[in-house]
Design an enzyme around this catalytic site. Structure first.
Site, PDB file in Angstrom:
ATOM      1  N   ASP A 100       0.852  -1.184   0.000  1.00 44.55           N
ATOM      2  CA  ASP A 100       0.000   0.000   0.000  1.00 44.55           C
ATOM      3  C   ASP A 100       0.890   1.236   0.000  1.00 44.55           C
ATOM      4  O   ASP A 100       1.983   1.223   0.564  1.00 44.55           O
ATOM      5  CB  ASP A 100      -0.905  -0.016   1.240  1.00 44.55           C
ATOM      6  CG  ASP A 100      -1.772   1.222   1.328  1.00 44.55           C
ATOM      7  OD1 ASP A 100      -2.440   1.539   0.336  1.00 44.55           O
ATOM      8  OD2 ASP A 100      -1.766   1.869   2.393  1.00 44.55           O
ATOM      9  N   LYS A 101       0.440   2.301  -0.635  1.00 46.54           N
ATOM     10  CA  LYS A 101       1.259   3.510  -0.712  1.00 46.54           C
ATOM     11  C   LYS A 101       1.175   4.341   0.556  1.00 46.54           C
ATOM     12  O   LYS A 101       2.173   4.570   1.228  1.00 46.54           O
ATOM     13  CB  LYS A 101       0.821   4.359  -1.924  1.00 46.54           C
ATOM     14  CG  LYS A 101       1.603   5.665  -2.061  1.00 46.54           C
ATOM     15  CD  LYS A 101       1.038   6.536  -3.164  1.00 46.54           C
ATOM     16  CE  LYS A 101      -0.298   7.142  -2.767  1.00 46.54           C
ATOM     17  NZ  LYS A 101      -0.169   8.154  -1.671  1.00 46.54           N
TER      18      LYS A 101
END
Length: 789
Positions: free
Chosen positions: A312-313
């Site tokens: 996930d960013k």
């Protein structure tokens, strides 16, 4: 680029009939809808504890152990039956613990939802438990409150932090007609909204439903089941042949039943599940010292086989904190002046992350000596899309300072084609761009542009490089915009295409795209499943509730230190300190554990195959059972359990991801087992013919050759790539010495078996040592051919 609230309907709406009046629902109508749609809560779907416990005794490994217990009880061997029952109960208890993780995740999701809500019923505002909300209710969204259900705004403006659900790092401005989702936090403003969905039909509820349905069988479980399946298939045929030949010899039933029991015990990898558990537990303890907390023991083993990491960013590769990335001053201004002016038009304190980032940047800058003196501050107005301040300059002249969207602020100052081009460039790169204007109220000038972003963590780029060297492909999976995600991917060293918007392709492969942007929780979940269908072992790293379903579905879910309780409950591992270096540590430790378990598994396959085949050879050679159930139980205790010291042996991990290839492992076990069988049978034949030993002495000799031959095989296969591996761990050497000493003492002392001369025992041991050298030479071409490392 400034994010906007989603004007589209939520994932699942519950039409409550005609549009609700401003006075809200009546209490009677609310109760009717509550009966129709159910409470605004996530239903408890957990199994009854008794049913969960019983399920742990209904699987191939428990079946084999249970069969052994029954046969032991039939023969009155209560001690042996108790030993096997203890192991069965231990494995069941471990399974129950792991199964409880999904329920813990659902409990964390429930605790995240708002407990109370301000609702208008019968024309009056009331504070009611959020569980009683129904579609059509009119609710108030206030500063600091958690949105209790999916709702459509009908009055007012609010700033919503939905990062834990959507993955967007920047809060969104929501006005009339926009939607707010359950679990979002109101950062600024106040609004009135109409509930559109409750309970499991909300986006947050859908996340909980996905967590409940997410399930993947670990490669460790699959390995155990395949080993048991292959051994059961092979040994069942052998046992049938054994019983048929014994029946042909008209063996008395009193001898036949112990022979069958011995064969069953010989075929059960009784300590295999416990060894997997022990190895993983020791790996978990080692990782805990390196700030990685495994919440599922299987995750330690999965780390060795992981070849794809979905990261996930927001909050994982980035800091989840807005930061001023660049400042573009206009002619006549410098960056320090632009930041100082923007800070004057920003709220001090409060929960607005944009104002906080600007004030932090201005405070960290050297500042401007001639900064105006603040007289009055006007907070951000969603209608005008800007905030402003009144001030005086050093000469006492009045100054107006505004900060906000470029399109709004640029209209208040003199036109500037340069500024417009710069704003378009920065917005195209995925930054959130604010404009600052200042000057006399009637002649304001554009001071400059401020670009904000959520920057990558300092260690993210290094992590990507290390993972690439370890053979793990990393892809970014985020709910944020594609342009923003692409910037982060470039910053951390990820090269590759961005997946086009739309549904996740069911046959997508990790190598096709480096970035998957604009994805919802169910999209992340589907992406993990798509990669798994392609034969990949998938890791998922995240921090929010929106990551929970994918964290649960992945073979190894990793929650970062700043993750919510929901994400930590769903994950198999939790990083306890900031940064992502723990992922690399987990992979390296997992590969060490894998090599240890691989050695034990191969050793177990060889010994179980040889033990059953040796019974047939002994029956052919002597016409009697060559081993008794008691001798087989002793071999199980001294061999299977003492060999568990392999879980702390010194091993050389591989550079690339590991994989459980049970078919190849079984083939190698059969070939090496045949070599061991030739050695064991040869020594037994020597005892039968040249030495003319009686059946009692032959049974003792059979016991010795199985024990000594098993130790010889273990040391020959410890390293799959070289003739000699690393020096054995001290505990492995001690356990081997104990195994040999116990067998020697029993044989020479005639305890539970017929006594053998010390010279014969020593000669058998010497022969086993020579056999180990020969087998070590033969193993290398075999392992190379089968690709076992």
């Amino acid at each position: 680029m400034k994010p906007r609230a989603d004007p589209a309907p939520p994932l699942a709406t519950q039409p409550g009939g005609p549009r609700t009046s401003p006075a809200g629902l009546s209490e009677v109508e609310a109760q009717r809808r509550l009966a129709r749609y159910g409470p605004n809560a996530i239903p408890d779907q957990s199994l009854h504890p008794l049913r969960m416990a019983l399920e742990k005794f209904w699987a191939p490994v428990p079946w084999m152990l249970e069969a052994g217990i029954v046969l032991e009880l039939v023969l009155g061997k209560y001690l042996e039956a108790a030993i096997i029952a203890g192991l069965l109960l231990f494995n069941a208890a471990l399974g129950l613990f792991q199964q409880g993780r999904a329920q813990a995740t659902l409990a964390a999701l429930k605790s995240r939802l708002a407990l109370y809500a301000s609702v208008r019923r019968d024309g009056a505002w009331q504070t009611l438990p959020a569980v009683g909300l129904v579609p059509g209710d009119v609710v108030k969204l206030s500063l600091g409150a958690v949105v209790a259900a999916d709702a459509r705004l009908i009055e007012g403006e609010v700033l919503l932090d939905q990062s834990m659900l959507t993955g967007e790092s920047v809060p969104i401005e929501a006005g009339t007609g926009m939607h707010a989702y359950a679990g979002a936090l109101v950062r600024r403003g106040e609004a009135v909204a109409e509930v559109t969905a409750t309970g499991v039909r909300t986006r947050y509820g859908r996340t909980a439903e996905l967590v409940s349905s997410a399930h993947v069988v670990s490669s460790e479980q699959q390995a155990v089941l395949r080993v048991v399946r292959n051994l059961a298939a092979f040994n069942s045929v052998v046992v049938v042949l054994l019983v048929a030949y014994a029946w042909f010899l008209r063996m008395p039933l009193a001898e036949l039943i112990p022979l069958v029991l011995t064969a069953v015990l010989a075929s059960i990898p009784v300590a295999l599940p416990a060894t997997f558990t022990l190895a993983s537990a020791l790996g978990a303890r080692a990782l805990a010292k390196r700030d990685v907390l495994p919440t599922r023991l299987s995750a330690v083993d999965e780390a060795a086989t992981m070849d794809v990491l979905c990261a996930d960013k927001t909050g994982t590769l980035t800091r989840n904190r807005l930061t001023v990335t660049t400042t573009r001053p206009m002619p006549g201004f410098d960056p320090a002046q632009v930041l100082a002016l923007a800070a004057l038009a920003s709220a001090e304190g409060g929960q607005d992350p944009v104002d906080g980032a600007i004030r932090a940047a201005a405070a960290g800058d050297k500042g401007s000596a001639d900064a105006p003196r603040l007289l009055k501050f006007v907070p951000f107005d969603p209608a005008s899309k800007m905030s402003e301040a009144s001030a005086t300059d050093a000469a006492g002249n009045p100054q107006r300072i505004v900060k906000g969207a470029f399109s709004t602020v640029s209209r208040l100052a003199q036109p500037s084609p340069t500024a417009a081009a710069a704003a378009a460039e920065l917005e195209g790169q995925g930054f959130r761009v604010l404009a600052v204007a200042a000057g006399p109220p009637a002649a304001m000038q554009l001071a400059g542009l401020i670009a904000l972003s959520d920057p990558p963590r300092a260690d993210s780029s290094t992590l990507i490089s290390e993972l690439r060297a370890l053979g793990v492909r990393v892809v970014i999976v985020t709910g944020d915009a594609a342009a923003t995600a692409a910037i982060v991917a470039h910053a951390v060293g990820l090269a590759g295409a961005v997946c086009p918007p739309g549904p996740i392709p069911p046959d997508v492969r990790p190598g096709q795209f480096a970035v998957f942007a604009g994805v919802l929780p169910e999209d992340k979940y589907k992406l993990v499943k798509a990669f798994q269908r392609g034969g990949h072992t998938v890791g998922m790293c995240g921090d929010g509730a929106n990551d929970a379903p994918a964290l649960r579905q992945a073979q190894i879910g990793i929650a970062v230190s700043t993750a919510t309780d929901v994400a930590k409950s769903a994950a198999g591992m939790v990083l306890t300190v900031p940064g992502l270096a723990g992922i690399v540590a987990a992979i390296k430790e997992g590969r060490v554990i894998f090599q240890r378990i691989l050695t034990y598994t191969l050793n177990s396959i060889i010994k179980k195959i040889v033990s059953v085949l040796f019974l047939i050879f002994g029956l052919l050679l002597t016409g009697h059972a060559i081993l008794t159930p008691l001798l087989m139980v002793i071999i199980m205790i001294t061999g299977d359990f003492l060999a568990m010291s392999l879980t702390i042996d010194n091993v050389q991990p591989t550079e690339m991801p590991n994989a459980w290839r049970i078919g190849r492992l079984t083939a190698a076990g059969i070939v090496l087992g045949c070599c061991l069988l030739v050695f064991d049978a040869g020594l037994l034949a020597i005892g039968r013919f040249p030495l003319h030993l009686g059946i009692g002495a032959l049974r003792t000799l059979a016991f010795l050759v199985l024990v000594f031959g098993g130790q010889a095989t273990l040391y020959a296969i410890r390293d799959r790539r070289r003739l000699w591996g690393q020096r054995p761990n001290r505990w492995l050497a001690l356990s081997s010495a104990a195994d040999v000493l116990i067998a020697t003492t029993l044989a020479i002392g005639g305890i539970a078996m017929t006594r053998l001369p010390p010279l014969l025992v020593a000669a058998t041991l010497a022969a086993a040592m020579a056999f180990s050298l020969i087998l070590g030479w033969l193993k290398q071409p075999l392992f190379r051919r089968l690709g076992i490392t």
